[in-house]
Scaffold this motif. Structure first.
Motif, PDB file in Angstrom:
ATOM      1  N   LYS A 240     -36.064  40.635 -39.489  1.00 54.97           N
ATOM      2  CA  LYS A 240     -36.112  39.178 -39.326  1.00 54.97           C
ATOM      3  C   LYS A 240     -34.734  38.629 -39.650  1.00 54.97           C
ATOM      4  CE  LYS A 240     -38.607  36.392 -42.259  1.00 54.97           C
ATOM      5  NZ  LYS A 240     -37.514  35.582 -42.805  1.00 54.97           N
ATOM      6  N   ASP A 241     -34.163  39.121 -40.746  1.00 55.41           N
ATOM      7  CA  ASP A 241     -32.873  38.616 -41.203  1.00 55.41           C
ATOM      8  C   ASP A 241     -31.723  39.360 -40.536  1.00 55.41           C
ATOM      9  OD1 ASP A 241     -34.077  36.802 -42.940  1.00 55.41           O
ATOM     10  OD2 ASP A 241     -34.298  38.352 -44.484  1.00 55.41           O
ATOM     11  N   PRO A 242     -30.558  38.717 -40.465  1.00 58.00           N
ATOM     12  CA  PRO A 242     -29.385  39.386 -39.894  1.00 58.00           C
ATOM     13  C   PRO A 242     -28.933  40.569 -40.757  1.00 58.00           C
ATOM     14  CG  PRO A 242     -29.043  37.009 -40.097  1.00 58.00           C
ATOM     15  CD  PRO A 242     -30.276  37.334 -40.867  1.00 58.00           C
ATOM     16  N   VAL A 243     -28.466  41.619 -40.108  1.00 58.94           N
ATOM     17  CA  VAL A 243     -27.918  42.784 -40.822  1.00 58.94           C
ATOM     18  C   VAL A 243     -26.502  43.008 -40.303  1.00 58.94           C
ATOM     19  CG1 VAL A 243     -28.147  45.273 -41.232  1.00 58.94           C
ATOM     20  CG2 VAL A 243     -30.198  43.838 -41.111  1.00 58.94           C
ATOM     21  N   GLY A 244     -25.532  42.929 -41.199  1.00 60.76           N
ATOM     22  CA  GLY A 244     -24.129  43.077 -40.794  1.00 60.76           C
ATOM     23  C   GLY A 244     -23.707  44.530 -40.728  1.00 60.76           C
ATOM     24  N   PRO A 245     -22.515  44.781 -40.203  1.00 61.29           N
ATOM     25  CA  PRO A 245     -22.035  46.154 -40.070  1.00 61.29           C
ATOM     26  C   PRO A 245     -21.798  46.813 -41.427  1.00 61.29           C
ATOM     27  CG  PRO A 245     -20.307  44.585 -39.469  1.00 61.29           C
ATOM     28  CD  PRO A 245     -21.558  43.797 -39.671  1.00 61.29           C
ATOM     29  N   CYS A 246     -22.039  48.117 -41.514  1.00 63.34           N
ATOM     30  CA  CYS A 246     -21.824  48.858 -42.762  1.00 63.34           C
ATOM     31  C   CYS A 246     -20.315  48.971 -43.039  1.00 63.34           C
ATOM     32  CB  CYS A 246     -22.478  50.238 -42.694  1.00 63.34           C
ATOM     33  SG  CYS A 246     -21.572  51.446 -41.715  1.00 63.34           S
ATOM     34  N   GLY A 247     -19.979  49.386 -44.231  1.00 60.09           N
ATOM     35  CA  GLY A 247     -18.573  49.481 -44.631  1.00 60.09           C
ATOM     36  C   GLY A 247     -17.768  50.419 -43.750  1.00 60.09           C
ATOM     37  N   ALA A 248     -18.348  51.557 -43.396  1.00 60.19           N
ATOM     38  CA  ALA A 248     -17.629  52.515 -42.549  1.00 60.19           C
ATOM     39  C   ALA A 248     -17.308  51.882 -41.194  1.00 60.19           C
ATOM     40  CB  ALA A 248     -18.463  53.783 -42.372  1.00 60.19           C
TER      41      ALA A 248
ATOM     42  N   LYS B 104     -18.916  29.913 -27.333  1.00 63.54           N
ATOM     43  CA  LYS B 104     -20.330  30.087 -27.728  1.00 63.54           C
ATOM     44  C   LYS B 104     -21.096  30.804 -26.614  1.00 63.54           C
ATOM     45  CE  LYS B 104     -24.526  27.847 -29.262  1.00 63.54           C
ATOM     46  NZ  LYS B 104     -25.287  28.977 -28.800  1.00 63.54           N
ATOM     47  N   GLU B 105     -20.778  30.454 -25.343  1.00 65.83           N
ATOM     48  CA  GLU B 105     -21.462  31.087 -24.207  1.00 65.83           C
ATOM     49  C   GLU B 105     -21.147  32.587 -24.163  1.00 65.83           C
ATOM     50  OE1 GLU B 105     -19.795  28.118 -24.021  1.00 65.83           O
ATOM     51  OE2 GLU B 105     -21.692  27.028 -23.989  1.00 65.83           O
ATOM     52  N   GLN B 106     -19.864  32.916 -24.420  1.00 65.81           N
ATOM     53  CA  GLN B 106     -19.487  34.337 -24.428  1.00 65.81           C
ATOM     54  C   GLN B 106     -20.209  35.088 -25.551  1.00 65.81           C
ATOM     55  OE1 GLN B 106     -15.153  33.789 -24.504  1.00 65.81           O
ATOM     56  NE2 GLN B 106     -15.012  35.266 -22.847  1.00 65.81           N
ATOM     57  N   MET B 107     -20.324  34.448 -26.721  1.00 64.97           N
ATOM     58  CA  MET B 107     -21.012  35.105 -27.842  1.00 64.97           C
ATOM     59  C   MET B 107     -22.501  35.259 -27.544  1.00 64.97           C
ATOM     60  SD  MET B 107     -18.631  36.017 -29.758  1.00 64.97           S
ATOM     61  CE  MET B 107     -19.443  36.727 -31.194  1.00 64.97           C
ATOM     62  N   ASP B 108     -23.090  34.252 -26.886  1.00 67.11           N
ATOM     63  CA  ASP B 108     -24.509  34.360 -26.507  1.00 67.11           C
ATOM     64  C   ASP B 108     -24.711  35.529 -25.534  1.00 67.11           C
ATOM     65  OD1 ASP B 108     -25.142  32.203 -28.064  1.00 67.11           O
ATOM     66  OD2 ASP B 108     -25.316  30.769 -26.410  1.00 67.11           O
ATOM     67  N   ALA B 109     -23.798  35.632 -24.569  1.00 59.52           N
ATOM     68  CA  ALA B 109     -23.902  36.708 -23.574  1.00 59.52           C
ATOM     69  C   ALA B 109     -23.693  38.073 -24.233  1.00 59.52           C
ATOM     70  CB  ALA B 109     -22.874  36.491 -22.459  1.00 59.52           C
ATOM     71  N   LEU B 110     -22.749  38.103 -25.188  1.00 55.74           N
ATOM     72  CA  LEU B 110     -22.470  39.362 -25.895  1.00 55.74           C
ATOM     73  C   LEU B 110     -23.680  39.772 -26.740  1.00 55.74           C
ATOM     74  CD1 LEU B 110     -19.888  41.068 -25.775  1.00 55.74           C
ATOM     75  CD2 LEU B 110     -19.140  39.968 -27.901  1.00 55.74           C
TER      76      LEU B 110
ATOM     77  N   ARG C 115      -8.447  49.697 -26.134  1.00 57.78           N
ATOM     78  CA  ARG C 115      -8.166  49.879 -27.569  1.00 57.78           C
ATOM     79  C   ARG C 115      -8.085  48.567 -28.330  1.00 57.78           C
ATOM     80  NH1 ARG C 115      -3.537  54.617 -27.422  1.00 57.78           N
ATOM     81  NH2 ARG C 115      -4.919  56.243 -26.603  1.00 57.78           N
ATOM     82  N   SER C 116      -8.514  47.501 -27.727  1.00 58.70           N
ATOM     83  CA  SER C 116      -8.455  46.203 -28.390  1.00 58.70           C
ATOM     84  C   SER C 116      -9.685  45.387 -27.990  1.00 58.70           C
ATOM     85  CB  SER C 116      -7.167  45.489 -27.968  1.00 58.70           C
ATOM     86  OG  SER C 116      -7.149  44.193 -28.502  1.00 58.70           O
ATOM     87  N   PHE C 117     -10.333  44.816 -28.996  1.00 56.00           N
ATOM     88  CA  PHE C 117     -11.563  44.059 -28.762  1.00 56.00           C
ATOM     89  C   PHE C 117     -11.448  42.702 -29.454  1.00 56.00           C
ATOM     90  CE2 PHE C 117     -12.376  48.614 -29.116  1.00 56.00           C
ATOM     91  CZ  PHE C 117     -12.902  48.892 -27.861  1.00 56.00           C
ATOM     92  N   SER C 118     -11.961  41.668 -28.794  1.00 60.18           N
ATOM     93  CA  SER C 118     -11.792  40.323 -29.359  1.00 60.18           C
ATOM     94  C   SER C 118     -13.069  39.766 -29.963  1.00 60.18           C
ATOM     95  CB  SER C 118     -11.275  39.365 -28.288  1.00 60.18           C
ATOM     96  OG  SER C 118     -12.184  39.316 -27.215  1.00 60.18           O
ATOM     97  N   ALA C 119     -14.201  40.367 -29.691  1.00 60.91           N
ATOM     98  CA  ALA C 119     -15.458  39.846 -30.249  1.00 60.91           C
ATOM     99  C   ALA C 119     -16.498  40.957 -30.305  1.00 60.91           C
ATOM    100  CB  ALA C 119     -15.975  38.690 -29.390  1.00 60.91           C
ATOM    101  N   LEU C 120     -17.425  40.784 -31.246  1.00 62.26           N
ATOM    102  CA  LEU C 120     -18.487  41.779 -31.473  1.00 62.26           C
ATOM    103  C   LEU C 120     -19.803  41.065 -31.722  1.00 62.26           C
ATOM    104  CD1 LEU C 120     -19.675  44.618 -32.431  1.00 62.26           C
ATOM    105  CD2 LEU C 120     -18.820  44.007 -34.710  1.00 62.26           C
TER     106      LEU C 120
ATOM    107  N   PRO D 155     -32.427  33.570 -37.143  1.00 63.17           N
ATOM    108  CA  PRO D 155     -31.103  32.997 -36.890  1.00 63.17           C
ATOM    109  C   PRO D 155     -29.972  34.010 -37.042  1.00 63.17           C
ATOM    110  CG  PRO D 155     -32.133  32.015 -38.844  1.00 63.17           C
ATOM    111  CD  PRO D 155     -33.107  32.995 -38.299  1.00 63.17           C
ATOM    112  N   ARG D 156     -28.850  33.704 -36.379  1.00 62.85           N
ATOM    113  CA  ARG D 156     -27.693  34.611 -36.356  1.00 62.85           C
ATOM    114  C   ARG D 156     -26.625  34.142 -37.328  1.00 62.85           C
ATOM    115  NH1 ARG D 156     -26.829  34.295 -30.036  1.00 62.85           N
ATOM    116  NH2 ARG D 156     -24.826  33.497 -30.739  1.00 62.85           N
ATOM    117  N   VAL D 157     -25.823  35.099 -37.793  1.00 62.16           N
ATOM    118  CA  VAL D 157     -24.634  34.801 -38.599  1.00 62.16           C
ATOM    119  C   VAL D 157     -23.430  34.815 -37.668  1.00 62.16           C
ATOM    120  CG1 VAL D 157     -23.077  35.752 -40.351  1.00 62.16           C
ATOM    121  CG2 VAL D 157     -25.546  35.734 -40.760  1.00 62.16           C
ATOM    122  N   ASP D 158     -22.559  33.804 -37.799  1.00 60.93           N
ATOM    123  CA  ASP D 158     -21.276  33.787 -37.089  1.00 60.93           C
ATOM    124  C   ASP D 158     -20.174  33.879 -38.126  1.00 60.93           C
ATOM    125  OD1 ASP D 158     -21.679  33.415 -34.190  1.00 60.93           O
ATOM    126  OD2 ASP D 158     -22.819  31.663 -34.857  1.00 60.93           O
ATOM    127  N   ILE D 159     -19.274  34.849 -37.954  1.00 64.49           N
ATOM    128  CA  ILE D 159     -18.253  35.110 -38.969  1.00 64.49           C
ATOM    129  C   ILE D 159     -17.066  35.776 -38.267  1.00 64.49           C
ATOM    130  CG2 ILE D 159     -19.206  37.389 -39.612  1.00 64.49           C
ATOM    131  CD1 ILE D 159     -18.773  36.520 -42.592  1.00 64.49           C
TER     132      ILE D 159
END
Ligand code: THU
Length: 138
Positions: free
Chosen positions: A85-93, A4-10, A72-77, A115-119
């Motif tokens: 106001k509301d969360p907006v997720g990444p587009c399809g592309a 959770k701390e890493q995600m907060d920092a990210l 070339r490898s990522f573990s979190a975004l 508030p944030r979405v975690d997925i």
């Protein structure tokens, strides 16, 4: 697995990246931050163009920043959209491009002012060709 701390920092890095957005047309700033397998954070913002179709999203910008530095490898975004106001997720592309360099269990969080979405990436991009389809073999 990112804590959770890493995600907060990210998410903070994503918010910082959003402040660099070049979005004079939509006025919608987006920042993205990726945690690389090398431990480094790669961030990007959306960069628009007067030829609208040439706009690059923050998420793909962040991927390109990492790949251009040899990661070339990522573990979190994390994605920040401070103008919503509301969360907006990444587009399809972007989901497609992210799935090239991230596993299905990679953590993704996104949020605007509220508030944030975690997925996971796999939930945003299920049954993608690079991810495991074996459960669907009959
Ligand atoms: N945008 C992103 O950067 N990422 C997304 O996932 C959604 C959309 C940008 C593109 C454009 O500059 C602005 O947000 C409005 O669509």
């Amino acid at each position: 697995m990112a804590s959770k701390e890493q995600m907060d920092a990210l998410f903070e890095e994503a918010r910082r990246a959003a402040s660099f957005a070049y979005a004079p047309y939509s006025k919608f700033r987006v920042g993205a931050a990726l945690l690389g397998a090398d431990g480094a954070v790669y961030s990007g913002c959306n960069v628009e163009n007067r030829s609208f179709g040439l706009t690059i999203c923050a998420e793909r910008n962040a991927v390109l920043q990492g790949v251009a530095k040899g990661c070339r490898s990522f573990s979190a975004l994390a994605i920040s959209t401070p103008d919503s106001k509301d969360p907006v997720g990444p587009c399809g592309a972007c989901r497609q491009v992210l799935s090239e360099f991230m596993e299905a269990d990679a953590a993704v969080c996104f949020g605007g002012a509220g508030p944030r979405v975690d997925i996971s990436l796999g939930d945003l991009m299920p049954y993608d060709s690079l991810h495991d389809l074996s459960s669907r073999l009959r």
